[in-house]
Design an enzyme around this catalytic site. Structure first.
Site, short mmCIF file in Angstrom:
data_model
loop_
_atom_site.label_atom_id
_atom_site.label_comp_id
_atom_site.label_asym_id
_atom_site.label_seq_id
_atom_site.Cartn_x
_atom_site.Cartn_y
_atom_site.Cartn_z
N ALA A 65 0.81 -1.22 0.00
CA ALA A 65 0.00 0.00 0.00
C ALA A 65 0.84 1.28 0.00
O ALA A 65 0.30 2.37 -0.19
CB ALA A 65 -0.93 0.02 1.21
N TYR A 66 2.15 1.17 0.22
CA TYR A 66 3.01 2.37 0.25
C TYR A 66 3.32 2.81 -1.17
O TYR A 66 3.82 2.02 -1.96
CB TYR A 66 4.33 2.08 0.96
CG TYR A 66 4.24 1.69 2.41
CD1 TYR A 66 3.07 1.84 3.15
CD2 TYR A 66 5.34 1.15 3.07
CE1 TYR A 66 3.00 1.46 4.48
CE2 TYR A 66 5.30 0.78 4.40
CZ TYR A 66 4.13 0.93 5.10
OH TYR A 66 4.06 0.55 6.43
#
Length: 313
Positions: free
Chosen positions: A50-51
């Protein structure tokens, strides 16, 4: 170096946070930080699929991509341990078996590797039966795509339930836990979760080890200079109350005694706590790294640990 809990991962006592890669650190800056960390002996890097989805125009996976490019360019995959996560990417949300299978392949492709050293459930997805999630993770371990499993942002009761299912069904169990924990945020970990980690011999790698930068000491009463330009400034400044000022005073005193940066003391305090294997901290530039690295060799006295513990109550 020491083994990470019951895993076979021999790690440096500081985990480098990869959340800044592709966000506040571009590719070249990220490479510079990673080079300096590896040169100092660092070998565990934490990221997630998700980064950095929170950045306008990003879709997630940017950090993994930079890490993959760096390891490929440097040819050092065999000496680096990579931890990444599944569940929070908008493209691959949740912990269903189908999503885990798809997400791990996405991460492997971005990381340019055939295995992930430590794979976390990024949060507790209560809409999916634990048995389904754990069976899917077990399949990844058996297939060699993942070496070890971890749980991030899980409560003690849910983590205990997951461990019981793994033990009963003969599935690979969570060996590492990643909670939010630092001198300013203590309630999530301390108590039932810490007790469970000690009892089950789980290694703990706490995130936000420096409380979004507050525990570096750069946020002070009346100071409104460059710190406010940081994307994390608003989050860090919320700690600037009477308790925060008390903690900074204790950190200042101990840092002066040891002639080290304030951040080094804050991270060393974390390492003194039950089951903590290594704190996670990130650096946007190589110049920010020495304070983090210094913490790995700093041991506080019992009196100093108590002083900080009391100041942060």
């Amino acid at each position: 170096m020491a083994l990470l809990g019951t895993t076979d991962l021999d790690i440096y006592p500081l985990c480098l946070g990869g959340n800044v890669f592709g966000w506040t650190a571009d590719r070249d800056q990220s490479f510079a930080v990673l080079d300096a960390f590896a040169a100092a002996g660092g070998n565990l890097i934490d990221t997630a699929d998700a980064y950095s989805v929170w950045v306008p125009g990003h879709s997630g996976g940017e950090s993994e991509t930079i890490l993959g490019d760096w390891m490929s360019t440097r040819g050092n995959r065999d000496t680096i341990h990579i931890a990444t996560k599944v569940a929070k990417s908008p493209a691959r949300p949740g912990l269903s078996a189908a999503n885990i299978r798809a997400a791990v392949d996405d991460s492997l492709r971005r990381l340019r590797t055939d295995h992930i050293d430590l794979y976390y459930a990024h949060h507790d997805d209560q809409e999916v039966p634990l048995a389904e999630t754990l069976t899917a993770f077990d399949e990844l371990v058996r297939a060699g795509k993942v070496r070890h499993l971890g749980a991030s942002q899980h409560t003690a009761p849910r983590l205990a339930e997951a461990l019981a299912i793994s033990d009963r069904e003969g599935l690979a169990r969570y060996k590492v836990v990643q909670p939010q924990y630092n001198l300013m945020d203590r309630t999530i970990y301390e108590g039932d979760l810490a007790d469970l980690c000690v009892r089950e011999n789980l290694a703990v790698l706490p995130y936000y080890g420096l409380a979004m930068g507050f525990l570096t000491g750069k946020y002070r009463p009346g100071r409104t200079d460059v710190a406010d330009a940081s994307p994390r400034a608003a989050g860090a400044r919320r700690y600037l109350d009477d308790r925060g000022i008390r903690v900074l005073a204790a950190l200042d005193e101990i840092a002066t005694t040891h002639d080290v940066p304030v951040a080094s003391v804050a991270l060393s305090w974390l390492r003194s706590q039950p089951a903590i294997a290594a704190p996670i901290a990130s650096a946007r530039t190589p110049e920010q790294l020495p304070a983090l690295l210094t913490s790995a060799a700093l041991t506080l006295s019992p009196t100093e640990v108590t002083q900080l513990t009391e100041a942060s109550r």
